[in-house]
Design a protein around this motif. Structure first.
Motif, PDB file in Angstrom:
ATOM      1  N   VAL A   1       0.868  -1.172   0.000  1.00  0.00           N
ATOM      2  CA  VAL A   1       0.000   0.000   0.000  1.00  0.00           C
ATOM      3  C   VAL A   1       0.907   1.225   0.000  1.00  0.00           C
ATOM      4  CG1 VAL A   1      -1.779   1.278   1.248  1.00  0.00           C
ATOM      5  CG2 VAL A   1      -1.798  -1.233   1.280  1.00  0.00           C
ATOM      6  N   LEU A   2       0.766   2.060  -1.036  1.00  0.00           N
ATOM      7  CA  LEU A   2       1.535   3.295  -1.129  1.00  0.00           C
ATOM      8  C   LEU A   2       0.608   4.461  -0.819  1.00  0.00           C
ATOM      9  CD1 LEU A   2       3.574   2.660  -4.407  1.00  0.00           C
ATOM     10  CD2 LEU A   2       4.302   2.312  -2.043  1.00  0.00           C
ATOM     11  N   VAL A   3       0.991   5.284   0.141  1.00  0.00           N
ATOM     12  CA  VAL A   3       0.174   6.415   0.559  1.00  0.00           C
ATOM     13  C   VAL A   3       0.619   7.669  -0.190  1.00  0.00           C
ATOM     14  CG1 VAL A   3      -0.602   7.806   2.513  1.00  0.00           C
ATOM     15  CG2 VAL A   3      -0.122   5.360   2.824  1.00  0.00           C
ATOM     16  N   ARG A   4      -0.295   8.240  -0.949  1.00  0.00           N
ATOM     17  CA  ARG A   4      -0.065   9.454  -1.746  1.00  0.00           C
ATOM     18  C   ARG A   4       1.240   9.384  -2.558  1.00  0.00           C
ATOM     19  NH1 ARG A   4      -1.716  11.432   3.219  1.00  0.00           N
ATOM     20  NH2 ARG A   4      -3.880  12.112   3.218  1.00  0.00           N
ATOM     21  N   PRO A   5       1.416   8.318  -3.334  1.00  0.00           N
ATOM     22  CA  PRO A   5       2.658   8.203  -4.108  1.00  0.00           C
ATOM     23  C   PRO A   5       2.614   9.088  -5.354  1.00  0.00           C
ATOM     24  CG  PRO A   5       1.215   6.420  -4.708  1.00  0.00           C
ATOM     25  CD  PRO A   5       0.521   7.189  -3.589  1.00  0.00           C
ATOM     26  N   ASP A   6       3.793   9.359  -5.892  1.00  0.00           N
ATOM     27  CA  ASP A   6       3.848   9.977  -7.205  1.00  0.00           C
ATOM     28  C   ASP A   6       4.174   8.865  -8.211  1.00  0.00           C
ATOM     29  OD1 ASP A   6       6.591   9.462  -7.005  1.00  0.00           O
ATOM     30  OD2 ASP A   6       7.101  11.536  -6.585  1.00  0.00           O
ATOM     31  N   ARG A   7       4.145   9.204  -9.470  1.00  0.00           N
ATOM     32  CA  ARG A   7       4.395   8.195 -10.511  1.00  0.00           C
ATOM     33  C   ARG A   7       5.754   7.528 -10.346  1.00  0.00           C
ATOM     34  NH1 ARG A   7       2.190  11.031 -16.046  1.00  0.00           N
ATOM     35  NH2 ARG A   7       0.214  11.690 -15.142  1.00  0.00           N
ATOM     36  N   GLY A   8       6.767   8.309  -9.999  1.00  0.00           N
ATOM     37  CA  GLY A   8       8.104   7.751  -9.836  1.00  0.00           C
ATOM     38  C   GLY A   8       8.158   6.707  -8.741  1.00  0.00           C
ATOM     39  N   ARG A   9       7.488   6.977  -7.630  1.00  0.00           N
ATOM     40  CA  ARG A   9       7.476   6.013  -6.511  1.00  0.00           C
ATOM     41  C   ARG A   9       6.793   4.717  -6.928  1.00  0.00           C
ATOM     42  NH1 ARG A   9       9.618   3.101  -3.333  1.00  0.00           N
ATOM     43  NH2 ARG A   9       8.650   2.603  -1.373  1.00  0.00           N
ATOM     44  N   VAL A  10       5.681   4.832  -7.645  1.00  0.00           N
ATOM     45  CA  VAL A  10       4.991   3.629  -8.120  1.00  0.00           C
ATOM     46  C   VAL A  10       5.883   2.868  -9.094  1.00  0.00           C
ATOM     47  CG1 VAL A  10       3.005   2.757  -9.412  1.00  0.00           C
ATOM     48  CG2 VAL A  10       2.681   4.588  -7.743  1.00  0.00           C
ATOM     49  N   ARG A  11       6.498   3.571 -10.005  1.00  0.00           N
ATOM     50  CA  ARG A  11       7.368   2.935 -10.994  1.00  0.00           C
ATOM     51  C   ARG A  11       8.524   2.204 -10.323  1.00  0.00           C
ATOM     52  NH1 ARG A  11       8.153   7.265 -13.823  1.00  0.00           N
ATOM     53  NH2 ARG A  11       6.217   7.044 -14.977  1.00  0.00           N
ATOM     54  N   ARG A  12       9.158   2.834  -9.336  1.00  0.00           N
ATOM     55  CA  ARG A  12      10.280   2.190  -8.618  1.00  0.00           C
ATOM     56  C   ARG A  12       9.804   0.964  -7.844  1.00  0.00           C
ATOM     57  NH1 ARG A  12      11.204   7.572  -7.738  1.00  0.00           N
ATOM     58  NH2 ARG A  12      10.431   7.487  -5.597  1.00  0.00           N
ATOM     59  N   THR A  13       8.642   1.083  -7.202  1.00  0.00           N
ATOM     60  CA  THR A  13       8.107  -0.046  -6.437  1.00  0.00           C
ATOM     61  C   THR A  13       7.769  -1.205  -7.371  1.00  0.00           C
ATOM     62  OG1 THR A  13       7.237   1.463  -4.768  1.00  0.00           O
ATOM     63  CG2 THR A  13       6.317  -0.763  -4.807  1.00  0.00           C
ATOM     64  N   ARG A  14       7.159  -0.894  -8.510  1.00  0.00           N
ATOM     65  CA  ARG A  14       6.821  -1.945  -9.474  1.00  0.00           C
ATOM     66  C   ARG A  14       8.093  -2.633  -9.982  1.00  0.00           C
ATOM     67  NH1 ARG A  14       3.810  -5.027  -9.261  1.00  0.00           N
ATOM     68  NH2 ARG A  14       1.975  -3.728  -9.366  1.00  0.00           N
ATOM     69  N   ALA A  15       9.146  -1.877 -10.224  1.00  0.00           N
ATOM     70  CA  ALA A  15      10.403  -2.464 -10.687  1.00  0.00           C
ATOM     71  C   ALA A  15      11.008  -3.382  -9.628  1.00  0.00           C
ATOM     72  CB  ALA A  15      11.392  -1.362 -11.063  1.00  0.00           C
ATOM     73  N   GLU A  16      10.901  -2.983  -8.381  1.00  0.00           N
ATOM     74  CA  GLU A  16      11.465  -3.779  -7.290  1.00  0.00           C
ATOM     75  C   GLU A  16      10.615  -4.997  -6.952  1.00  0.00           C
ATOM     76  OE1 GLU A  16      13.149  -3.129  -2.747  1.00  0.00           O
ATOM     77  OE2 GLU A  16      12.518  -1.397  -3.929  1.00  0.00           O
ATOM     78  N   TYR A  17       9.294  -4.867  -7.104  1.00  0.00           N
ATOM     79  CA  TYR A  17       8.350  -5.939  -6.779  1.00  0.00           C
ATOM     80  C   TYR A  17       7.437  -6.181  -7.977  1.00  0.00           C
ATOM     81  CZ  TYR A  17       9.809  -4.989  -1.987  1.00  0.00           C
ATOM     82  OH  TYR A  17      10.543  -4.809  -0.841  1.00  0.00           O
ATOM     83  N   PRO A  18       7.947  -6.785  -9.042  1.00  0.00           N
ATOM     84  CA  PRO A  18       7.169  -6.898 -10.280  1.00  0.00           C
ATOM     85  C   PRO A  18       5.903  -7.751 -10.174  1.00  0.00           C
ATOM     86  CG  PRO A  18       9.205  -8.148 -10.439  1.00  0.00           C
ATOM     87  CD  PRO A  18       9.275  -7.373  -9.170  1.00  0.00           C
ATOM     88  N   ASP A  19       5.846  -8.679  -9.241  1.00  0.00           N
ATOM     89  CA  ASP A  19       4.697  -9.577  -9.146  1.00  0.00           C
ATOM     90  C   ASP A  19       3.802  -9.318  -7.935  1.00  0.00           C
ATOM     91  OD1 ASP A  19       5.555 -10.900 -11.441  1.00  0.00           O
ATOM     92  OD2 ASP A  19       6.825 -12.252 -10.288  1.00  0.00           O
ATOM     93  N   THR A  20       4.048  -8.238  -7.221  1.00  0.00           N
ATOM     94  CA  THR A  20       3.299  -7.947  -6.003  1.00  0.00           C
ATOM     95  C   THR A  20       2.242  -6.883  -6.280  1.00  0.00           C
ATOM     96  OG1 THR A  20       5.251  -8.449  -4.681  1.00  0.00           O
ATOM     97  CG2 THR A  20       3.510  -7.206  -3.598  1.00  0.00           C
ATOM     98  N   PRO A  21       0.997  -7.118  -5.874  1.00  0.00           N
ATOM     99  CA  PRO A  21      -0.044  -6.104  -6.066  1.00  0.00           C
ATOM    100  C   PRO A  21       0.299  -4.811  -5.321  1.00  0.00           C
ATOM    101  CG  PRO A  21      -1.028  -8.206  -5.518  1.00  0.00           C
ATOM    102  CD  PRO A  21       0.454  -8.355  -5.291  1.00  0.00           C
ATOM    103  N   ILE A  22       0.067  -3.694  -5.997  1.00  0.00           N
ATOM    104  CA  ILE A  22       0.300  -2.371  -5.422  1.00  0.00           C
ATOM    105  C   ILE A  22      -1.021  -1.618  -5.389  1.00  0.00           C
ATOM    106  CG2 ILE A  22       1.461  -0.151  -5.707  1.00  0.00           C
ATOM    107  CD1 ILE A  22       3.698  -1.679  -7.203  1.00  0.00           C
ATOM    108  N   LEU A  23      -1.390  -1.151  -4.209  1.00  0.00           N
ATOM    109  CA  LEU A  23      -2.598  -0.367  -4.012  1.00  0.00           C
ATOM    110  C   LEU A  23      -2.183   1.050  -3.639  1.00  0.00           C
ATOM    111  CD1 LEU A  23      -5.706  -0.270  -3.673  1.00  0.00           C
ATOM    112  CD2 LEU A  23      -5.354  -0.960  -1.304  1.00  0.00           C
ATOM    113  N   ALA A  24      -2.619   2.035  -4.415  1.00  0.00           N
ATOM    114  CA  ALA A  24      -2.262   3.435  -4.159  1.00  0.00           C
ATOM    115  C   ALA A  24      -3.404   4.132  -3.438  1.00  0.00           C
ATOM    116  CB  ALA A  24      -1.971   4.145  -5.479  1.00  0.00           C
TER     117      ALA A  24
END
Length: 110
Positions: free
Chosen positions: A38-61
Motif C-alpha cells: 500500500v503506497l500512501v499518496r505516491p507519485d508516478r516515480g514512486r509507483v514505478r520504482r516499487t513496481r520495478a522492485e516488486y514486479p509480481d506484487t499487487p500495489i494499491l495506491a
C-alpha cells in the motif's frame, strides 16, 4: 492463511489498517517479501520504482479524495494495480482481501 502487507508513506495508515485486516495477516515495514503493498499518496516515480522492485506484487495506491483523474491514471500507468480515494481503513482492507493466492492479480478500482 497468513498474508504480509506493507504500507509505505504513512505509519498512521499502517496502524489503522492493522486493526481491520484478518488476525492472521501481518503488517511489515521492512523490505522482505510481501503479499501486497500500500503506497500512501505516491507519485508516478514512486509507483514505478516499487513496481520495478516488486514486479509480481499487487500495489494499491491511496490518493486524496480530490485527486485529479489524470494523476490517478498516471499512477495506474506507472504500475499501480488499483487505487482508493480516501484513507478509509475498511475500504483498503476490503481491497486487500480481494487478493488471493500468490500469483499476481489485479485489484478492481475503488
Amino acid at each position: 492463511m497468513t498474508r504480509i502487507v506493507t504500507v509505505d508513506g504513512n505509519p498512521e495508515v499502517a496502524a489503522e489498517l492493522a486493526g481491520v485486516l484478518p488476525r492472521q495477516w501481518r503488517m511489515r515495514t521492512d523490505d522482505r517479501w510481501v503479499d501486497a503493498i500500500v503506497l500512501v499518496r505516491p507519485d508516478r516515480g514512486r509507483v514505478r520504482r516499487t513496481r520495478a522492485e516488486y514486479p509480481d506484487t499487487p500495489i494499491l495506491a491511496l490518493v486524496d479524495h480530490d485527486a485529479p483523474v489524470a494523476e490517478i491514471v498516471g499512477l495506474l500507468e506507472a504500475g499501480a494495480d488499483a487505487f482508493v480515494r480516501e484513507n478509509c481503513p475498511d475500504l483498503v482492507g476490503d481491497q486487500l482481501r480481494a487478493y488471493s493466492g500468490n500469483a499476481p492479480r489485479r485489484f478492481s478500482a475503488a
